[in-house]
Structures are given as structure tokens and as C-alpha cells.
Design a protein around this motif. Structure first.
Motif, PDB file in Angstrom:
ATOM      1  N   GLY A 179       0.773  -1.134  -0.147  1.00 63.52           N
ATOM      2  CA  GLY A 179      -0.087   0.119   0.067  1.00 63.52           C
ATOM      3  C   GLY A 179       0.681   1.202   0.017  1.00 63.52           C
ATOM      4  N   VAL A 180       2.194   1.161  -0.558  1.00 60.55           N
ATOM      5  CA  VAL A 180       2.838   2.449  -0.605  1.00 60.55           C
ATOM      6  C   VAL A 180       3.704   2.450  -1.940  1.00 60.55           C
ATOM      7  CG1 VAL A 180       4.512   3.802   0.629  1.00 60.55           C
ATOM      8  CG2 VAL A 180       3.236   2.124   1.930  1.00 60.55           C
ATOM      9  N   THR A 181       3.629   3.423  -2.633  1.00 61.62           N
ATOM     10  CA  THR A 181       4.050   3.582  -4.010  1.00 61.62           C
ATOM     11  C   THR A 181       4.847   4.784  -4.286  1.00 61.62           C
ATOM     12  OG1 THR A 181       2.215   2.225  -4.710  1.00 61.62           O
ATOM     13  CG2 THR A 181       3.350   3.166  -6.463  1.00 61.62           C
ATOM     14  N   LEU A 182       6.038   4.625  -4.969  1.00 61.73           N
ATOM     15  CA  LEU A 182       6.697   5.978  -5.672  1.00 61.73           C
ATOM     16  C   LEU A 182       6.101   6.179  -6.834  1.00 61.73           C
ATOM     17  CD1 LEU A 182      10.269   7.116  -4.990  1.00 61.73           C
ATOM     18  CD2 LEU A 182       9.140   7.409  -7.135  1.00 61.73           C
ATOM     19  N   ILE A 183       5.470   7.366  -7.073  1.00 68.55           N
ATOM     20  CA  ILE A 183       4.879   7.582  -8.463  1.00 68.55           C
ATOM     21  C   ILE A 183       5.710   8.944  -9.009  1.00 68.55           C
ATOM     22  CG2 ILE A 183       2.888   7.710  -9.932  1.00 68.55           C
ATOM     23  CD1 ILE A 183       1.427   6.746  -7.795  1.00 68.55           C
ATOM     24  N   GLU A 184       6.284   8.786 -10.177  1.00 68.12           N
ATOM     25  CA  GLU A 184       7.094  10.016 -10.636  1.00 68.12           C
ATOM     26  C   GLU A 184       5.838  10.708 -11.283  1.00 68.12           C
ATOM     27  OE1 GLU A 184       9.853  10.746  -9.905  1.00 68.12           O
ATOM     28  OE2 GLU A 184      11.187   9.013  -9.591  1.00 68.12           O
ATOM     29  N   GLY A 185       6.177  12.084 -11.566  1.00 65.03           N
ATOM     30  CA  GLY A 185       4.987  13.107 -12.131  1.00 65.03           C
ATOM     31  C   GLY A 185       4.919  12.670 -13.530  1.00 65.03           C
ATOM     32  N   GLU A 186       5.970  12.135 -14.138  1.00 65.07           N
ATOM     33  CA  GLU A 186       5.529  11.763 -15.725  1.00 65.07           C
ATOM     34  C   GLU A 186       4.634  10.678 -15.940  1.00 65.07           C
ATOM     35  OE1 GLU A 186       9.409  10.024 -17.616  1.00 65.07           O
ATOM     36  OE2 GLU A 186      10.179  10.355 -15.434  1.00 65.07           O
ATOM     37  N   ALA A 187       4.401  10.004 -14.816  1.00 67.76           N
ATOM     38  CA  ALA A 187       3.265   8.778 -14.975  1.00 67.76           C
ATOM     39  C   ALA A 187       2.019   9.401 -14.630  1.00 67.76           C
ATOM     40  CB  ALA A 187       3.757   7.614 -14.141  1.00 67.76           C
ATOM     41  N   ALA A 188       1.761  10.699 -14.188  1.00 67.51           N
ATOM     42  CA  ALA A 188       0.281  10.959 -13.974  1.00 67.51           C
ATOM     43  C   ALA A 188      -0.613  10.883 -14.590  1.00 67.51           C
ATOM     44  CB  ALA A 188       0.616  12.411 -13.069  1.00 67.51           C
ATOM     45  N   ASP A 189      -0.358  11.356 -16.019  1.00 62.52           N
ATOM     46  CA  ASP A 189      -1.501  11.364 -17.087  1.00 62.52           C
ATOM     47  C   ASP A 189      -1.948   9.998 -17.348  1.00 62.52           C
ATOM     48  OD1 ASP A 189      -1.464  14.032 -16.881  1.00 62.52           O
ATOM     49  OD2 ASP A 189      -0.426  14.202 -18.663  1.00 62.52           O
ATOM     50  N   GLU A 190      -0.780   8.977 -17.637  1.00 65.28           N
ATOM     51  CA  GLU A 190      -1.227   7.592 -17.759  1.00 65.28           C
ATOM     52  C   GLU A 190      -1.802   6.990 -17.039  1.00 65.28           C
ATOM     53  OE1 GLU A 190       1.943   6.075 -20.862  1.00 65.28           O
ATOM     54  OE2 GLU A 190       3.027   7.474 -19.581  1.00 65.28           O
ATOM     55  N   LEU A 191      -1.542   7.214 -15.599  1.00 61.98           N
ATOM     56  CA  LEU A 191      -2.203   6.862 -14.524  1.00 61.98           C
ATOM     57  C   LEU A 191      -3.522   7.053 -14.279  1.00 61.98           C
ATOM     58  CD1 LEU A 191      -2.091   4.790 -11.947  1.00 61.98           C
ATOM     59  CD2 LEU A 191      -1.011   6.556 -10.791  1.00 61.98           C
ATOM     60  N   ALA A 192      -3.941   8.328 -14.200  1.00 58.98           N
ATOM     61  CA  ALA A 192      -5.012   8.942 -14.138  1.00 58.98           C
ATOM     62  C   ALA A 192      -5.911   8.419 -15.510  1.00 58.98           C
ATOM     63  CB  ALA A 192      -5.064  10.531 -14.470  1.00 58.98           C
ATOM     64  N   ASP A 193      -5.256   8.090 -16.509  1.00 57.59           N
ATOM     65  CA  ASP A 193      -6.278   7.623 -17.654  1.00 57.59           C
ATOM     66  C   ASP A 193      -6.679   6.259 -17.330  1.00 57.59           C
ATOM     67  OD1 ASP A 193      -7.544   8.044 -20.371  1.00 57.59           O
ATOM     68  OD2 ASP A 193      -6.371   6.311 -20.658  1.00 57.59           O
ATOM     69  N   ALA A 194      -5.744   5.389 -16.720  1.00 56.62           N
ATOM     70  CA  ALA A 194      -6.001   4.003 -16.567  1.00 56.62           C
ATOM     71  C   ALA A 194      -6.937   3.765 -15.268  1.00 56.62           C
ATOM     72  CB  ALA A 194      -4.580   3.304 -16.135  1.00 56.62           C
ATOM     73  N   LEU A 195      -7.039   4.787 -14.408  1.00 56.79           N
ATOM     74  CA  LEU A 195      -7.797   4.900 -13.091  1.00 56.79           C
ATOM     75  C   LEU A 195      -9.249   5.119 -13.662  1.00 56.79           C
ATOM     76  CD1 LEU A 195      -5.757   6.726 -10.542  1.00 56.79           C
ATOM     77  CD2 LEU A 195      -6.395   4.282 -10.549  1.00 56.79           C
ATOM     78  N   LYS A 196      -9.354   6.128 -14.646  1.00 58.37           N
ATOM     79  CA  LYS A 196     -10.644   6.464 -15.170  1.00 58.37           C
ATOM     80  C   LYS A 196     -11.106   5.140 -15.917  1.00 58.37           C
ATOM     81  CE  LYS A 196     -12.774  10.352 -17.311  1.00 58.37           C
ATOM     82  NZ  LYS A 196     -13.590   9.866 -18.581  1.00 58.37           N
ATOM     83  N   THR A 197     -10.526   4.751 -16.678  1.00 59.05           N
ATOM     84  CA  THR A 197     -10.939   3.360 -17.218  1.00 59.05           C
ATOM     85  C   THR A 197     -11.488   2.301 -16.520  1.00 59.05           C
ATOM     86  OG1 THR A 197      -9.637   3.615 -19.179  1.00 59.05           O
ATOM     87  CG2 THR A 197     -10.315   1.580 -18.852  1.00 59.05           C
ATOM     88  N   VAL A 198     -10.904   2.134 -15.133  1.00 58.46           N
ATOM     89  CA  VAL A 198     -11.262   1.130 -14.372  1.00 58.46           C
ATOM     90  C   VAL A 198     -12.461   1.481 -13.465  1.00 58.46           C
ATOM     91  CG1 VAL A 198     -10.529   0.331 -12.026  1.00 58.46           C
ATOM     92  CG2 VAL A 198      -8.922   0.097 -13.845  1.00 58.46           C
ATOM     93  N   PHE A 199     -12.499   2.796 -12.968  1.00 60.93           N
ATOM     94  CA  PHE A 199     -13.706   2.937 -12.256  1.00 60.93           C
ATOM     95  C   PHE A 199     -15.085   3.278 -12.984  1.00 60.93           C
ATOM     96  CE2 PHE A 199     -11.934   7.595 -12.155  1.00 60.93           C
ATOM     97  CZ  PHE A 199     -13.008   8.146 -12.747  1.00 60.93           C
ATOM     98  N   GLU A 200     -14.781   3.722 -14.468  1.00 62.23           N
ATOM     99  CA  GLU A 200     -15.940   3.719 -15.106  1.00 62.23           C
ATOM    100  C   GLU A 200     -16.333   2.272 -15.590  1.00 62.23           C
ATOM    101  OE1 GLU A 200     -14.811   6.227 -18.402  1.00 62.23           O
ATOM    102  OE2 GLU A 200     -15.381   8.040 -17.393  1.00 62.23           O
ATOM    103  N   THR A 201     -15.447   1.280 -15.678  1.00 57.68           N
ATOM    104  CA  THR A 201     -16.000   0.065 -15.900  1.00 57.68           C
ATOM    105  C   THR A 201     -16.700  -0.574 -14.665  1.00 57.68           C
ATOM    106  OG1 THR A 201     -14.107  -0.299 -17.414  1.00 57.68           O
ATOM    107  CG2 THR A 201     -15.339  -2.285 -16.269  1.00 57.68           C
ATOM    108  N   ASP A 202     -16.109  -0.200 -13.746  1.00 59.77           N
ATOM    109  CA  ASP A 202     -16.755  -0.711 -12.333  1.00 59.77           C
ATOM    110  C   ASP A 202     -16.028   0.319 -11.132  1.00 59.77           C
ATOM    111  OD1 ASP A 202     -17.536  -2.072  -9.864  1.00 59.77           O
ATOM    112  OD2 ASP A 202     -16.514  -3.796 -10.423  1.00 59.77           O
ATOM    113  N   PRO A 203     -17.153   1.037 -10.612  1.00 62.44           N
ATOM    114  CA  PRO A 203     -16.797   2.061  -9.387  1.00 62.44           C
ATOM    115  C   PRO A 203     -16.160   1.258  -8.213  1.00 62.44           C
ATOM    116  CG  PRO A 203     -19.009   2.396 -10.566  1.00 62.44           C
ATOM    117  CD  PRO A 203     -18.373   0.997 -11.135  1.00 62.44           C
ATOM    118  N   GLN A 204     -16.427  -0.091  -8.242  1.00 63.95           N
ATOM    119  CA  GLN A 204     -16.043  -0.656  -7.000  1.00 63.95           C
ATOM    120  C   GLN A 204     -14.514  -1.182  -6.837  1.00 63.95           C
ATOM    121  OE1 GLN A 204     -17.660  -0.365  -4.204  1.00 63.95           O
ATOM    122  NE2 GLN A 204     -19.325   0.774  -5.507  1.00 63.95           N
ATOM    123  N   GLN A 205     -13.869  -0.761  -8.019  1.00 61.75           N
ATOM    124  CA  GLN A 205     -12.482  -1.345  -8.374  1.00 61.75           C
ATOM    125  C   GLN A 205     -11.628  -0.754  -7.337  1.00 61.75           C
ATOM    126  OE1 GLN A 205     -12.131  -4.251  -9.817  1.00 61.75           O
ATOM    127  NE2 GLN A 205     -12.177  -3.963 -12.018  1.00 61.75           N
TER     128      GLN A 205
END
Length: 250
Positions: A179-205
Motif C-alpha cells: 500500500g505504498v508506491t513511489l509515482i513519478e510525475g511523468e506517469a500522472a497522466d497515464e495513471l489517471a487515464d488507467a484509473l478512469k478506465t477502471v472506475f468507469e468500468t466498475d466503480p468498486q474497483q
């Protein structure tokens, strides 16, 4: 780099504490001392110890309790704390919660779940693993014996994560994501898009499904083994008892 804490969860299995508090503010000091340290205290202390000066905290359930303590926490740990509201904290799971922090991630972050009691050595391990083009690094426990509930990770022969899920035979896993992650700023947009895909598919993910979505797209996620350290994810009263035992050792 800043700290980022997911502290929007209700933690219903920790009632009666969580009748009035979010899980991140449940006391983990000696039992009976309701003014003792919380998971949020421990995490902020870790962030301060590694030299961070700013932290964003994503709040939702009983968020007023965090707002009330913000000024005191800033003074205690020497941090500037920004609170980010999750408007669906009681309806959706934490993939959406992390997405709410997408702008904070652009600063590069160490992300910590608001229910994980862990030593500062975890953050130091992630910082030591930073560099060489790594964009996301997961703190991984490769020592603990795994069962069904853990968030299990498989690491491929090239060293990158290939799979992250609770729904896996423990014998197949390389270790547990703590439950602890280092995330570089250059990954922010790609991660946000992946998260959006996930919760739009199933909000309980879970947000970890966002990590899996990234890997499925060809994105490399690295891991950093934390060694043989004591930590616990606090989901219920049994975990809380373990958390109290561990917290007093830091």
C-alpha cells in the motif's frame, strides 16, 4: 516530490471508532488512549523524516475530522497539508479516490494508504530504488506468508510487475503490495487515464486495478522489496491490535 495519503475510506469493520472518524484517524497507540497517534500521524511522520515538506490527503468519509486536525498536524510535523475531497467516498472504491489526486501526482509522490502502519524504512527503500527511468515503484513484501486477502503481486523475469490482484493462488505470487508506491510525475497522466478506465468500468474497483490496466497497456511498473519489516494493513479490530503492537516500536 510530495506525500499523498488515501484517507477517504470509512473502515466499517473498525466500528465504533469509525462511527465518528475515518479509518486513517483511528488511534493506534496504547488501547484506551483515544488521543494517541493515528495511522495518519505515523505516515506524516515518515514523510517528514525523509524530507518532504508538502502532503496531499484525499478525504471523504468523516472528512470534517481531518479538516479539524489539519492545522495541528501541520504544526506537529512541519508539513503543508492540502486536503482533496473525494465526493464519492461512501459510494465508490479507491480507484476513484486516487484519481481525485491526479493533479497532486504530477509533482511526483510517495503514495501511502491511510490504513497501513509501516516504518519509514519503506519510504527510504522506495527512494533508494528511484531512477533509471522508473516511473512507478511498488513497495513489496516478499517475506510474509500470503493468504487470500492480501493484494498479491507477480514479478516477471525482467523485474517488472506482471500481475496484481487479491484473486490469485498465493503460491503464484512474488509478494504482497503493502500500500505504498513511489509515482513519478511523468506517469500522472497515464495513471489517471488507467484509473478512469477502471472506475468507469466498475466503480468498486481498487486503484491497484489501475496499475494492472497500465501493465496491460505495456507500461512498466517496478517493485522494491522492503525486507523483513513489521507492518500491517488495518481492516478490522484484530489488525488494529497488531497495528498497536507495531506502532509502539517505531
Amino acid at each position: 516530490m510530495i506525500g499523498l495519503v488515501l484517507a477517504a475510506g470509512a473502515g466499517r469493520r473498525l466500528r465504533p471508532y469509525t462511527d465518528t472518524l475515518p479509518k486513517a484517524l483511528v488511534p493506534v497507540g496504547p488501547e484506551g488512549n483515544e488521543d494517541s497517534l493515528t495511522v495518519l500521524d505515523l505516515t506524516l511522520g515518515n514523510f517528514a523524516e525523509i524530507g518532504l515538506t508538502e502532503v496531499a490527503v484525499i478525504v471523504g468519509y468523516r472528512k470534517e475530522a481531518v479538516y479539524e486536525r489539519r492545522e495541528a498536524l501541520e504544526a506537529k510535523y512541519g508539513l503543508k497539508i492540502t486536503l482533496i475531497d473525494n465526493d464519492k467516498a461512501e459510494e465508490w472504491n479507491n480507484a476513484y479516490s486516487l484519481w481525485c489526486g491526479r493533479d497532486a501526482i504530477k509533482h511526483s509522490v510517495i503514495l501511502a494508504n491511510g490504513d497501513t502502519v509501516h516504518p519509514v524504512s519503506v519510504e527510504k527503500t522506495l527512494l533508494a530504488a528511484r531512477g533509471d527511468g522508473k516511473k512507478i515503484i511498488l513497495a513489496l513484501d516478499t517475506v510474509k506468508s500470503l493468504a487470500d486477502e492480501e493484494m498479491k503481486v507477480v514479478v516477471g523475469p525482467e523485474g517488472g510487475m506482471t500481475k496484481i490482484t487479491k484473486l490469485m493462488d498465493p503460491a503464484e505470487a512474488t509478494g504482497e503490495y503493502i500500500g505504498v508506491t513511489l509515482i513519478e510525475g511523468e506517469a500522472a497522466d497515464e495513471l489517471a487515464d488507467a484509473l478512469k478506465t477502471v472506475f468507469e468500468t466498475d466503480p468498486q474497483q481498487f486503484y491497484e486495478h489501475g496499475y494492472q490496466e497500465l501493465v496491460n497497456r505495456g507500461f512498466r511498473i517496478d517493485v522494491a522489496p522492503i525486507g523483513d519489516v513489521k507492518w500491517v494493513e488495518i481492516d478490522n479490530h484484530e489488525d488494529l491490535a497488531k497495528g498497536r503492537e507495531i506502532a509502539c516500536q517505531y
